[in-house]
Design a protein around this motif. Structure first.
Motif, PDB file in Angstrom:
ATOM      1  N   ASN A  99      34.554  27.416  34.100  1.00 22.71           N
ATOM      2  CA  ASN A  99      34.463  27.715  32.667  1.00 22.71           C
ATOM      3  C   ASN A  99      33.851  29.086  32.399  1.00 22.71           C
ATOM      4  O   ASN A  99      33.722  29.486  31.248  1.00 22.71           O
ATOM      5  CB  ASN A  99      33.625  26.663  31.943  1.00 22.71           C
ATOM      6  CG  ASN A  99      34.344  25.330  31.805  1.00 22.71           C
ATOM      7  OD1 ASN A  99      35.221  25.011  32.598  1.00 22.71           O
ATOM      8  ND2 ASN A  99      33.961  24.554  30.807  1.00 22.71           N
ATOM      9  N   ILE A 100      33.441  29.775  33.449  1.00 20.85           N
ATOM     10  CA  ILE A 100      32.795  31.086  33.307  1.00 20.85           C
ATOM     11  C   ILE A 100      33.782  32.147  33.773  1.00 20.85           C
ATOM     12  O   ILE A 100      34.284  32.093  34.893  1.00 20.85           O
ATOM     13  CB  ILE A 100      31.487  31.132  34.108  1.00 20.85           C
ATOM     14  CG1 ILE A 100      30.541  30.037  33.607  1.00 20.85           C
ATOM     15  CG2 ILE A 100      30.826  32.504  34.002  1.00 20.85           C
ATOM     16  CD1 ILE A 100      29.279  29.862  34.437  1.00 20.85           C
ATOM     17  N   HIS A 101      34.064  33.097  32.895  1.00 22.86           N
ATOM     18  CA  HIS A 101      35.149  34.058  33.118  1.00 22.86           C
ATOM     19  C   HIS A 101      34.617  35.491  33.061  1.00 22.86           C
ATOM     20  O   HIS A 101      34.870  36.225  32.100  1.00 22.86           O
ATOM     21  CB  HIS A 101      36.238  33.873  32.065  1.00 22.86           C
ATOM     22  CG  HIS A 101      36.732  32.470  31.932  1.00 22.86           C
ATOM     23  ND1 HIS A 101      37.816  31.981  32.634  1.00 22.86           N
ATOM     24  CD2 HIS A 101      36.278  31.420  31.180  1.00 22.86           C
ATOM     25  CE1 HIS A 101      38.010  30.701  32.318  1.00 22.86           C
ATOM     26  NE2 HIS A 101      37.091  30.346  31.441  1.00 22.86           N
ATOM     27  N   PRO A 102      33.871  35.926  34.073  1.00 21.34           N
ATOM     28  CA  PRO A 102      33.314  37.282  34.039  1.00 21.34           C
ATOM     29  C   PRO A 102      34.388  38.338  34.215  1.00 21.34           C
ATOM     30  O   PRO A 102      35.479  38.077  34.738  1.00 21.34           O
ATOM     31  CB  PRO A 102      32.342  37.284  35.214  1.00 21.34           C
ATOM     32  CG  PRO A 102      32.853  36.258  36.153  1.00 21.34           C
ATOM     33  CD  PRO A 102      33.497  35.205  35.309  1.00 21.34           C
ATOM     34  N   MET A 103      34.075  39.541  33.777  1.00 17.84           N
ATOM     35  CA  MET A 103      34.962  40.676  33.998  1.00 17.84           C
ATOM     36  C   MET A 103      34.803  41.133  35.454  1.00 17.84           C
ATOM     37  O   MET A 103      33.685  41.329  35.917  1.00 17.84           O
ATOM     38  CB  MET A 103      34.618  41.815  33.050  1.00 17.84           C
ATOM     39  CG  MET A 103      34.981  41.525  31.603  1.00 17.84           C
ATOM     40  SD  MET A 103      34.581  42.910  30.512  1.00 17.84           S
ATOM     41  CE  MET A 103      35.619  42.500  29.083  1.00 17.84           C
ATOM     42  N   PRO A 104      35.913  41.317  36.158  1.00 18.25           N
ATOM     43  CA  PRO A 104      35.821  41.748  37.557  1.00 18.25           C
ATOM     44  C   PRO A 104      35.438  43.232  37.641  1.00 18.25           C
ATOM     45  O   PRO A 104      35.933  44.056  36.872  1.00 18.25           O
ATOM     46  CB  PRO A 104      37.235  41.514  38.088  1.00 18.25           C
ATOM     47  CG  PRO A 104      38.116  41.627  36.888  1.00 18.25           C
ATOM     48  CD  PRO A 104      37.309  41.128  35.726  1.00 18.25           C
ATOM     49  N   THR A 105      34.548  43.550  38.564  1.00 13.71           N
ATOM     50  CA  THR A 105      34.104  44.940  38.720  1.00 13.71           C
ATOM     51  C   THR A 105      34.080  45.344  40.192  1.00 13.71           C
ATOM     52  O   THR A 105      33.356  46.264  40.573  1.00 13.71           O
ATOM     53  CB  THR A 105      32.692  45.122  38.125  1.00 13.71           C
ATOM     54  OG1 THR A 105      31.801  44.197  38.763  1.00 13.71           O
ATOM     55  CG2 THR A 105      32.661  44.883  36.637  1.00 13.71           C
ATOM     56  N   GLY A 106      34.883  44.687  41.007  1.00 11.79           N
ATOM     57  CA  GLY A 106      34.736  44.853  42.450  1.00 11.79           C
ATOM     58  C   GLY A 106      35.779  45.683  43.156  1.00 11.79           C
ATOM     59  O   GLY A 106      35.623  45.967  44.344  1.00 11.79           O
ATOM     60  N   SER A 107      36.848  46.100  42.489  1.00 11.29           N
ATOM     61  CA  SER A 107      37.938  46.763  43.223  1.00 11.29           C
ATOM     62  C   SER A 107      37.662  48.232  43.479  1.00 11.29           C
ATOM     63  O   SER A 107      38.319  48.856  44.312  1.00 11.29           O
ATOM     64  CB  SER A 107      39.250  46.626  42.447  1.00 11.29           C
ATOM     65  OG  SER A 107      39.287  47.544  41.361  1.00 11.29           O
ATOM     66  N   GLY A 108      36.708  48.806  42.739  1.00 11.00           N
ATOM     67  CA  GLY A 108      36.496  50.243  42.818  1.00 11.00           C
ATOM     68  C   GLY A 108      37.390  51.034  41.881  1.00 11.00           C
ATOM     69  O   GLY A 108      37.263  52.250  41.758  1.00 11.00           O
ATOM     70  N   ASP A 109      38.287  50.336  41.183  1.00 13.62           N
ATOM     71  CA  ASP A 109      39.224  50.971  40.246  1.00 13.62           C
ATOM     72  C   ASP A 109      39.111  50.250  38.904  1.00 13.62           C
ATOM     73  O   ASP A 109      39.678  49.172  38.730  1.00 13.62           O
ATOM     74  CB  ASP A 109      40.645  50.871  40.794  1.00 13.62           C
ATOM     75  CG  ASP A 109      41.683  51.523  39.883  1.00 13.62           C
ATOM     76  OD1 ASP A 109      41.372  51.777  38.698  1.00 13.62           O
ATOM     77  OD2 ASP A 109      42.812  51.765  40.360  1.00 13.62           O
ATOM     78  N   PRO A 110      38.375  50.811  37.945  1.00 12.99           N
ATOM     79  CA  PRO A 110      38.174  50.115  36.670  1.00 12.99           C
ATOM     80  C   PRO A 110      39.482  49.752  35.964  1.00 12.99           C
ATOM     81  O   PRO A 110      39.590  48.664  35.395  1.00 12.99           O
ATOM     82  CB  PRO A 110      37.351  51.113  35.841  1.00 12.99           C
ATOM     83  CG  PRO A 110      36.656  51.962  36.848  1.00 12.99           C
ATOM     84  CD  PRO A 110      37.603  52.077  38.001  1.00 12.99           C
ATOM     85  N   ALA A 111      40.462  50.625  35.998  1.00 13.58           N
ATOM     86  CA  ALA A 111      41.734  50.339  35.318  1.00 13.58           C
ATOM     87  C   ALA A 111      42.424  49.137  35.961  1.00 13.58           C
ATOM     88  O   ALA A 111      42.999  48.283  35.267  1.00 13.58           O
ATOM     89  CB  ALA A 111      42.644  51.567  35.352  1.00 13.58           C
ATOM     90  N   GLN A 112      42.357  49.058  37.290  1.00 12.07           N
ATOM     91  CA  GLN A 112      42.949  47.918  37.995  1.00 12.07           C
ATOM     92  C   GLN A 112      42.232  46.625  37.610  1.00 12.07           C
ATOM     93  O   GLN A 112      42.869  45.591  37.377  1.00 12.07           O
ATOM     94  CB  GLN A 112      42.865  48.155  39.498  1.00 12.07           C
ATOM     95  CG  GLN A 112      43.454  47.037  40.349  1.00 12.07           C
ATOM     96  CD  GLN A 112      43.357  47.359  41.843  1.00 12.07           C
ATOM     97  OE1 GLN A 112      43.582  48.492  42.258  1.00 12.07           O
ATOM     98  NE2 GLN A 112      43.003  46.356  42.639  1.00 12.07           N
ATOM     99  N   ASP A 113      40.905  46.681  37.536  1.00 13.28           N
ATOM    100  CA  ASP A 113      40.150  45.490  37.164  1.00 13.28           C
ATOM    101  C   ASP A 113      40.400  45.108  35.703  1.00 13.28           C
ATOM    102  O   ASP A 113      40.416  43.921  35.367  1.00 13.28           O
ATOM    103  CB  ASP A 113      38.661  45.701  37.424  1.00 13.28           C
ATOM    104  CG  ASP A 113      38.303  45.528  38.901  1.00 13.28           C
ATOM    105  OD1 ASP A 113      39.009  44.765  39.586  1.00 13.28           O
ATOM    106  OD2 ASP A 113      37.336  46.148  39.357  1.00 13.28           O
TER     107      ASP A 113
END
Length: 240
Positions: A99-113
């Motif tokens: 139920n928790i939907h954080p924004m992903p910040t792990g790819s190193g590419d903000p646009a991709q995330d």
């Protein structure tokens, strides 16, 4: 749009009123649709609100949590909005992890995330590309400069109209953020604003005519309800 402005006597009263309103909207959403979707804001102001929500006896399995914006840092980083909300609220209650939907910040590419999170939202809300889902509640703060979420003055993110998620920019630091059209699709948007330092920007946000790109909070005109909850220090000169 149904706009309500309330000026509360102090920060404590502001948080208490915010709690009452959020709980009422949560309960209404669950009663009507069987679940509640809420997007959280970061910063110091809402932390005591999250701590109070954590003390409630709520049907946690029926509440889905999102974030209106996120700094592009790992979720363990002290500046992470996700980390703050987990510590203050989400880790304190038996809410299902799904139920928790954080924004992903792990790819190193903000646009991709940003693209990844947009696809996640489309899957969750069963919307097509170009459609904007309606969250039940979006909590927002406002900076001294009039920004909200990570929609900063005179940045490219303000112009994005065809996406749910885009890359915001603060002094060269990327962030992920809801776009103005996604925020404006919400059933209820609640600004929670405290402190005398917010007064100059609030005067411009509430003015009949001012520059939306200079004061991005002006862009928030939801199709549902718009609530401005202000403490006395912030809202002294504002008439509802």
């Amino acid at each position: 749009m149904n706009k309500v402005v309330e000026v509360l006597p102090d920060k404590e009263a502001l948080i208490q009123r915010s709690l009452e309103l959020v709980l009422a909207k949560m309960q209404a959403a669950i009663a009507h649709r069987g679940l509640c979707t809420i997007a959280l804001s970061g910063g110091s102001t809402p932390k005591p609100l999250y701590e109070k929500i954590a003390q409630q006896n709520l049907p946690w399995d029926k509440i889905h949590v999102f974030w209106g914006d996120e700094r592009y840092v790992p979720p363990t980083h002290p500046d992470s909005n996700e980390r703050m909300a987990r510590q203050a609220w989400l880790d304190q209650v038996p809410m299902p992890a799904s139920n928790i939907h954080p924004m992903p910040t792990g790819s190193g590419d903000p646009a991709q995330d940003a693209n990844l999170h947009e696809a996640d939202l489309q899957a969750f809300f069963h919307t097509q590309p170009g459609e904007f889902p309606a969250l039940d509640i979006i909590l927002l703060g406002m900076g001294d400069d009039g920004h909200t979420a990570s929609l900063f003055p005179h940045t490219d993110a303000l112009q994005v109209r065809d996406r749910l998620i885009t890359v915001g920019n603060k002094d060269g630091q990327p962030r992920l953020t809801f776009t103005a059209p996604l925020i404006n699709q919400a059933r209820t948007v609640i600004f929670v604003v405290a402190g005398a330092s917010k007064r100059p920007a609030l005067a411009q946000v509430f003015a009949d005519v001012a520059d939306d790109s200079q004061y991005p909070s002006r862009l928030i005109q939801p199709q549902g309800e718009l609530w401005w909850l202000l403490d006395q220090a912030a809202g002294e000169e504002i008439q509802g």
